[in-house]
Design an enzyme around this catalytic site. Structure first.
Site, mmCIF file in Angstrom:
data_model
loop_
_atom_site.group_PDB
_atom_site.id
_atom_site.type_symbol
_atom_site.label_atom_id
_atom_site.label_comp_id
_atom_site.label_asym_id
_atom_site.label_seq_id
_atom_site.Cartn_x
_atom_site.Cartn_y
_atom_site.Cartn_z
ATOM 1 C CB SER A 248 17.721 36.638 -0.167
ATOM 2 O OG SER A 248 16.995 36.221 0.975
ATOM 3 C CB CYS A 249 20.066 35.258 4.685
ATOM 4 S SG CYS A 249 18.506 35.927 5.319
ATOM 5 C CB SER A 250 15.454 33.491 2.479
ATOM 6 O OG SER A 250 15.303 34.005 3.779
ATOM 7 C CB SER A 251 19.103 32.672 -1.993
ATOM 8 O OG SER A 251 19.393 32.005 -3.195
ATOM 9 C CG HIS A 372 17.978 31.241 7.941
ATOM 10 N ND1 HIS A 372 17.028 31.161 6.946
ATOM 11 C CD2 HIS A 372 18.418 32.528 7.934
ATOM 12 C CE1 HIS A 372 16.894 32.348 6.381
ATOM 13 N NE2 HIS A 372 17.724 33.192 6.952
#
Length: 469
Positions: A248-251, A372
């Site tokens: 995930s890009c949110s990791s 982000h």
């Protein structure tokens, strides 16, 4: 097949999509759009199909793990369907006598969706459901590794469409084999581009000449301050960092810990499965993680045991290690640990105090991932609000597992999405999670009303009082 034939293929599927969309919109009502969105949702959520899609995704992309992809396919889709259940995407949505304006919601037409291999079923499904909810047709352009998953997803969606009498041409994909030329042709021919993926794809989407909604790169850094619940922070970071093997890009890619609690946090992190790699071993990790200047495919989004072998760490960390945290203080292009790693590798920074931690986080985001999101584990909510005032970020995630929180959670108020807009900091036109409103537009019927013209004194009175005429 030559390039001319490739472009002819795109022209043909766009033409079919336009015809299907026109028929879908004609005589439609909200129930038709809702039923189509539910059909696409059930196509991926039905348990047997969900598992098959998850297994195929891992097999063909080599990224992530099956149990977590099953969870992601289910929860992301369930949350999205919850979010859009009451959304009005057809007909008159407001009628205001005071302004004389009636607002009518309309589809954008044919959506072209560029999607990544990290979530080769969940991201296309999310885009497809949103597009159908808004009365659109959609054509998906998967990355090369995501083709097989996308083909199977569409097969399942079309089977559901057959049950409820919907045209299969409402949901199509760029014919395999995919190519940059085909994707470019789609982006130029459709009515709106939705792009999630590499920054190269985002740039191409935003310069294709078609209105585009694209999202920026992630490189999450999380602050752990001296007031944090360290056990909870360590457990949440571990759960988030390891979910679907950090695809995930949110990791979290980095954590910065205030000196006063650094050692205690490292101890809690060890209990949760995070092994510390001291700074004097960082160069070894860097050499194996980027052996030729590019991320090592034997490390990217792999299970912990495979990653540790590839990094030469299998014998140097506890057997139950879930991820590694590498001590570093470098930030920027010459310090690759400060960037996105797409793996169970976390950069760990030590800050003298909270203010220094904030500066470290700003520096990391300024290097990569601006716009982000940033995380904070704290007992002082005002610190989170201040980060929202000062950080180059669209989201401040407070005391949560970042991967699960950023893209929508049943325990926070963010819309469920796999694509996070990053505002001007990330070079994006949106600063929120991609959601159904990005798949519609409105027509306003404007009527004449009694004049509402102010006097000059109404407008400038307070200014004149302060500055004079």
């Amino acid at each position: 097949m030559n390039a001319h034939d490739d472009l002819g293929q795109i022209d043909a599927i766009v033409a079919r999509a336009r015809a299907a969309q026109a028929a879908y919109e004609a005589g439609a009502d909200q129930a038709r759009y809702d039923r189509a969105a539910q059909a696409a949702g059930w196509a991926i959520m039905e348990p047997t199909r969900n598992r098959t899609l998850a297994e195929l995704a891992v097999k063909t992309t080599g990224l992530g793990n099956v149990p977590d992809k099953i969870i992601k396919n289910h929860r992301k889709t369930l949350g999205l369907l919850r979010d859009i259940a009451e959304a009005r995407t057809h007909g008159v949505i407001s009628d205001d006598p005071a302004t004389g304006i009636t607002e009518i919601v309309r589809p954008v037409g044919v959506v072209g969706a560029v999607v990544p291999s990290t979530n080769p079923a969940a991201t296309p499904a999310n885009n497809i459901i949103n597009a159908l909810k808004g009365g659109n047709a959609i054509i998906v352009a998967p990355s090369p590794k995501g083709v097989a998953s996308c083909e199977l997803l569409l097969e399942y969606i079309h089977a559901e469409f057959d049950k409820v009498g919907l045209d299969r041409d409402l949901v199509q994909m760029v014919p395999a084999p995919g190519s940059k030329a085909k994707t470019q042709a789609l982006m130029e021919a459709c009515d709106r581009v939705i792009c999630t993926g590499s920054q190269n794809n985002v740039h191409r989407a935003q310069t294709a000449g078609t209105p585009a909604v694209a999202v920026g790169a992630g490189n999450v850094i999380t602050i752990i301050d001296e007031t944090a619940d360290l056990q909870a922070a360590a457990e949440k970071i571990t759960a988030s960092k390891t979910f679907d093997n950090a695809t995930s890009c949110s990791s979290e890619n980095a954590a910065v810990v205030v000196d006063a609690v650094y050692d205690a946090f490292v101890a809690e992190m060890a209990k949760a499965g995070g092994a510390l790699v001291p700074a004097d071993q960082a160069d070894t990790i860097i050499g194996k993680l980027w052996p030729d200047g590019h991320l090592n495919r034997e490390v990217i989004a792999q299970d912990a045991d495979k990653m540790l072998v590839a990094l030469g760490m299998a014998e140097q960390v506890p057997a139950d290690t879930k991820f590694i945290a590498v001590e570093t203080d470098g930030i920027g292009a010459d310090h690759p640990l400060s960037g996105e790693k797409l793996s169970r590798v976390l950069a760990l920074y030590r800050a003298s105090d909270y203010d220094a931690a904030v500066e470290t986080a700003k520096s990391v985001l300024s290097y990569q991932g601006a716009g982000h999101s940033v995380g904070i584990h704290t007992a002082q909510d005002e610190r989170a609000v201040e980060l929202g005032r000062s950080m180059p970020t669209c989201r401040v995630i407070v005391n949560q597992a970042h991967t699960f929180a950023t893209g929508g959670s049943f325990t926070n108020g963010m819309p469920f999405s796999l694509s996070m807009g990053c505002g001007s900091w990330g070079g994006n036109s949106i600063d929120d999670n991609l959601h159904w409103k990005h798949f519609i537009q409105t027509t306003k019927v404007i009527r004449e009303i009694p004049a509402r013209e102010p006097s000059l004194d109404d407008v400038f009175g307070t200014y004149w009082a302060e500055a004079g005429k």
